[in-house]
Enzyme design. Structure first.
Site, mmCIF file in Angstrom:
data_model
loop_
_atom_site.group_PDB
_atom_site.id
_atom_site.type_symbol
_atom_site.label_atom_id
_atom_site.label_comp_id
_atom_site.label_asym_id
_atom_site.label_seq_id
_atom_site.Cartn_x
_atom_site.Cartn_y
_atom_site.Cartn_z
ATOM 1 N N GLU A 183 -1.072 2.256 23.481
ATOM 2 C CA GLU A 183 -1.445 1.659 24.776
ATOM 3 C C GLU A 183 -0.954 2.522 25.934
ATOM 4 O O GLU A 183 -1.658 2.707 26.929
ATOM 5 C CB GLU A 183 -0.845 0.251 24.903
ATOM 6 N N LEU A 236 4.619 -6.605 22.701
ATOM 7 C CA LEU A 236 4.909 -7.698 21.755
ATOM 8 C C LEU A 236 3.886 -7.711 20.622
ATOM 9 O O LEU A 236 4.153 -8.213 19.549
ATOM 10 C CB LEU A 236 4.951 -9.053 22.469
ATOM 11 N N THR A 258 -5.540 -11.356 25.023
ATOM 12 C CA THR A 258 -6.293 -11.350 26.283
ATOM 13 C C THR A 258 -7.226 -10.138 26.340
ATOM 14 O O THR A 258 -8.405 -10.260 26.708
ATOM 15 C CB THR A 258 -5.334 -11.341 27.493
ATOM 16 N N GLY A 270 -3.760 -6.093 28.239
ATOM 17 C CA GLY A 270 -2.922 -7.240 28.567
ATOM 18 C C GLY A 270 -1.500 -6.805 28.873
ATOM 19 O O GLY A 270 -1.209 -5.611 28.990
ATOM 20 N N ALA A 271 -0.603 -7.764 28.997
ATOM 21 C CA ALA A 271 0.818 -7.461 29.208
ATOM 22 C C ALA A 271 1.638 -8.682 28.810
ATOM 23 O O ALA A 271 1.124 -9.808 28.760
ATOM 24 C CB ALA A 271 1.089 -7.101 30.664
HETATM 25 C C1 A5P Z 1 0.175 -5.284 22.532
HETATM 26 O O1 A5P Z 1 1.045 -4.333 22.016
HETATM 27 C C2 A5P Z 1 0.723 -5.800 23.811
HETATM 28 O O2 A5P Z 1 1.109 -4.849 24.718
HETATM 29 C C3 A5P Z 1 -0.227 -6.799 24.438
HETATM 30 O O3 A5P Z 1 -1.002 -6.205 25.428
HETATM 31 C C4 A5P Z 1 0.577 -7.867 25.004
HETATM 32 O O4 A5P Z 1 1.432 -8.310 23.974
HETATM 33 C C5 A5P Z 1 -0.241 -9.014 25.562
HETATM 34 O O5 A5P Z 1 -0.798 -9.758 24.528
HETATM 35 P P1 A5P Z 1 -1.438 -11.190 24.786
HETATM 36 O O6 A5P Z 1 -2.590 -10.993 25.673
HETATM 37 O O7 A5P Z 1 -1.814 -11.654 23.406
HETATM 38 O O8 A5P Z 1 -0.362 -12.049 25.376
#
Ligand code: A5P
Length: 226
Positions: free
Chosen positions: A106, A99, A31, A84-85
């Site tokens: 971050e 993830l 995202t 993102g999260a």
């Molecule tokens: C990266 O380490 C994560 O914190 C991402 O921000 C989180 O996994 C969200 O990823 P997506 O937007 O791919 O779901």
């Protein structure tokens, strides 16, 4: 609306908040990468900003798009980070991230930012953190088996993240323990307890950091403010 369209709708709304002259934290994950791509289009059209990437993957994307980059050494204060999260707790806007494996950088970038805008699709909204996805915990590669034992002994049910049978290594050279925690009733306490374990470098709990969460859903975009 499919999931990618929801992510894009949220990312578009976030990028609209980027103003000329800003130092912008560039998040990681699918995202955030949409937001970086949209920022790249704006930079190509003349928007003057500098970016600070939260991962080597995002750095490579930003470089490809021609977004000028800087670092926290030159700019210890960031105007805005868009990231993102993996989970967003609706009532508090507390987050689980990591993830994608970029949690340490971050979190440093988020902690250096005046504002953090989180972009998610509606599948990430939860009533209480925990359960549906693990809590990523970044651990030092040195002595990782003993850190895993400490996490196990404390009841966090860690699984070492692996890629092709080998421990996943973060941009900082660390590993990730994905902890299966059914329901995180007291995130602040959990954060303190995890950080007390030798070998734990950072946790995926982002507490009180998100200023705003922009959620792309089937019915459109919703903005949740702290
Ligand atoms: C990266 O380490 C994560 O914190 C991402 O921000 C989180 O996994 C969200 O990823 P997506 O937007 O791919 O779901």
């Amino acid at each position: 609306m499919d999931r990618d369209a929801m992510k894009r709708a949220a990312a578009e709304r976030a990028v609209a908040e980027v103003k000329p002259g800003m130092v912008v934290g560039l998040g990681s994950g699918s995202t955030a990468e949409i937001a970086v791509a949209l920022l790249g289009e704006k930079v190509a059209a003349g928007l003057s900003i500098v970016g600070i990437p939260t991962s080597e993957r995002t750095r490579a994307l930003a470089e490809k798009l021609g977004i000028p980059l800087t670092g926290l050494d030159a700019h210890p204060r960031i105007d805005l980070v868009i990231d993102g999260a993996d989970q967003v707790e609706r009532g508090t806007l507390d987050l689980i991230k990591g993830l994608g494996g970029a949690l340490l950088r971050e979190k440093i970038v988020a902690a250096s930012a005046r504002r953090m805008i989180v972009v998610v699709d509606s599948s990430k909204l939860v009533a209480r953190l925990g359960g549906q996805t693990p809590l990523p915990v970044e651990i030092a590669s040195f002595g990782w088996p003993s850190t895993m034992q400490r996490l196990q002994g404390a009841g966090y049910q860690p699984t070492l993240r692996k890629i092709e049978g080998r421990p996943f290594t973060t941009d900082g050279g660390n590993h990730i323990a994905d902890c299966a925690i059914a329901s995180i009733d007291d995130p602040r306490r959990l954060e303190v307890e995890l950080h007390a374990l030798p070998g734990v470098m950072e946790t995926g709990l982002f507490i009180g950091m998100a200023s705003k969460v922009i959620v792309g859903g089937p019915q459109g975009v919703e903005e949740l403010e702290r």
